[in-house]
Scaffold this motif. Structure first.
Motif, mmCIF file in Angstrom:
data_model
loop_
_atom_site.group_PDB
_atom_site.id
_atom_site.type_symbol
_atom_site.label_atom_id
_atom_site.label_comp_id
_atom_site.label_asym_id
_atom_site.label_seq_id
_atom_site.Cartn_x
_atom_site.Cartn_y
_atom_site.Cartn_z
ATOM 1 N N ARG A 62 0.824 -1.217 0.000
ATOM 2 C CA ARG A 62 0.000 0.000 0.000
ATOM 3 C C ARG A 62 0.855 1.263 0.000
ATOM 4 O O ARG A 62 0.462 2.286 -0.544
ATOM 5 C CB ARG A 62 -0.921 0.015 1.211
ATOM 6 C CG ARG A 62 -2.077 -0.926 1.087
ATOM 7 C CD ARG A 62 -2.995 -0.797 2.265
ATOM 8 N NE ARG A 62 -4.131 -1.687 2.109
ATOM 9 C CZ ARG A 62 -4.977 -1.972 3.077
ATOM 10 N NH1 ARG A 62 -4.829 -1.425 4.271
ATOM 11 N NH2 ARG A 62 -5.974 -2.787 2.868
ATOM 12 N N ALA A 63 2.021 1.207 0.641
ATOM 13 C CA ALA A 63 2.884 2.385 0.735
ATOM 14 C C ALA A 63 3.698 2.610 -0.538
ATOM 15 O O ALA A 63 4.247 3.693 -0.735
ATOM 16 C CB ALA A 63 3.824 2.243 1.924
ATOM 17 N N THR A 64 3.762 1.613 -1.403
ATOM 18 C CA THR A 64 4.532 1.751 -2.634
ATOM 19 C C THR A 64 3.752 2.645 -3.608
ATOM 20 O O THR A 64 2.601 2.372 -3.928
ATOM 21 C CB THR A 64 4.760 0.367 -3.285
ATOM 22 O OG1 THR A 64 5.387 -0.483 -2.330
ATOM 23 C CG2 THR A 64 5.614 0.483 -4.524
ATOM 24 N N PRO A 65 4.390 3.707 -4.080
ATOM 25 C CA PRO A 65 3.674 4.601 -5.008
ATOM 26 C C PRO A 65 3.441 3.931 -6.363
ATOM 27 O O PRO A 65 4.227 3.100 -6.807
ATOM 28 C CB PRO A 65 4.612 5.800 -5.146
ATOM 29 C CG PRO A 65 5.953 5.291 -4.762
ATOM 30 C CD PRO A 65 5.734 4.171 -3.794
ATOM 31 N N ILE A 66 2.369 4.325 -7.002
ATOM 32 C CA ILE A 66 2.043 3.790 -8.318
ATOM 33 C C ILE A 66 2.900 4.532 -9.341
ATOM 34 O O ILE A 66 2.911 5.761 -9.374
ATOM 35 C CB ILE A 66 0.552 3.994 -8.637
ATOM 36 C CG1 ILE A 66 -0.294 3.231 -7.618
ATOM 37 C CG2 ILE A 66 0.247 3.542 -10.062
ATOM 38 C CD1 ILE A 66 -1.768 3.485 -7.745
ATOM 39 N N PRO A 67 3.640 3.804 -10.162
ATOM 40 C CA PRO A 67 4.485 4.480 -11.146
ATOM 41 C C PRO A 67 3.629 5.172 -12.208
ATOM 42 O O PRO A 67 2.526 4.735 -12.526
ATOM 43 C CB PRO A 67 5.308 3.352 -11.759
ATOM 44 C CG PRO A 67 4.539 2.113 -11.490
ATOM 45 C CD PRO A 67 3.756 2.363 -10.231
ATOM 46 N N GLU A 68 4.184 6.253 -12.731
ATOM 47 C CA GLU A 68 3.458 6.964 -13.773
ATOM 48 C C GLU A 68 3.403 6.108 -15.027
ATOM 49 O O GLU A 68 4.334 5.374 -15.334
ATOM 50 C CB GLU A 68 4.157 8.283 -14.091
ATOM 51 C CG GLU A 68 3.995 9.320 -13.019
ATOM 52 C CD GLU A 68 4.496 10.668 -13.484
ATOM 53 O OE1 GLU A 68 4.334 10.999 -14.678
ATOM 54 O OE2 GLU A 68 5.049 11.373 -12.649
ATOM 55 N N ASP A 69 2.320 6.242 -15.738
ATOM 56 C CA ASP A 69 2.150 5.512 -16.975
ATOM 57 C C ASP A 69 3.038 6.136 -18.050
ATOM 58 O O ASP A 69 3.121 7.361 -18.184
ATOM 59 C CB ASP A 69 0.690 5.541 -17.414
ATOM 60 C CG ASP A 69 0.419 4.615 -18.570
ATOM 61 O OD1 ASP A 69 1.269 3.750 -18.852
ATOM 62 O OD2 ASP A 69 -0.648 4.759 -19.194
#
Length: 76
Positions: A62-69
């Motif tokens: 949950r703490a891992t940021p979602i990488p930009e597309d």
């Protein structure tokens, strides 16, 4: 330490019916002393360790940021 079905259900956070079903399926070991079914709580130590590890992994996820597309900044 031996506990009753009610105490075990509270410790595991599940209904008593489900604990009984797991006993009948043989997934929880128990002893019948002539009056009641007793369950050795030591058999759940691995279960609780795995549960804590899974909770930690979920928090890390949950703490891992979602990488930009990659395609977001792509202009045609």
């Amino acid at each position: 330490m031996y506990k009753s079905i009610e105490e075990t259900a509270i410790d595991l956070g599940m209904p008593e019916d489900q604990v009984m079903r797991l006993i009948y399926e043989g997934r929880i070991r128990s002893v019948y002393d002539g009056q009641q079914i007793l369950i050795n709580s030591g058999q759940f130590s691995t279960y609780f360790k795995q549960l804590e590890r899974i909770k930690e992994e979920i928090e890390i996820w949950r703490a891992t940021p979602i990488p930009e597309d990659i395609d977001v900044k792509d202009e045609d």
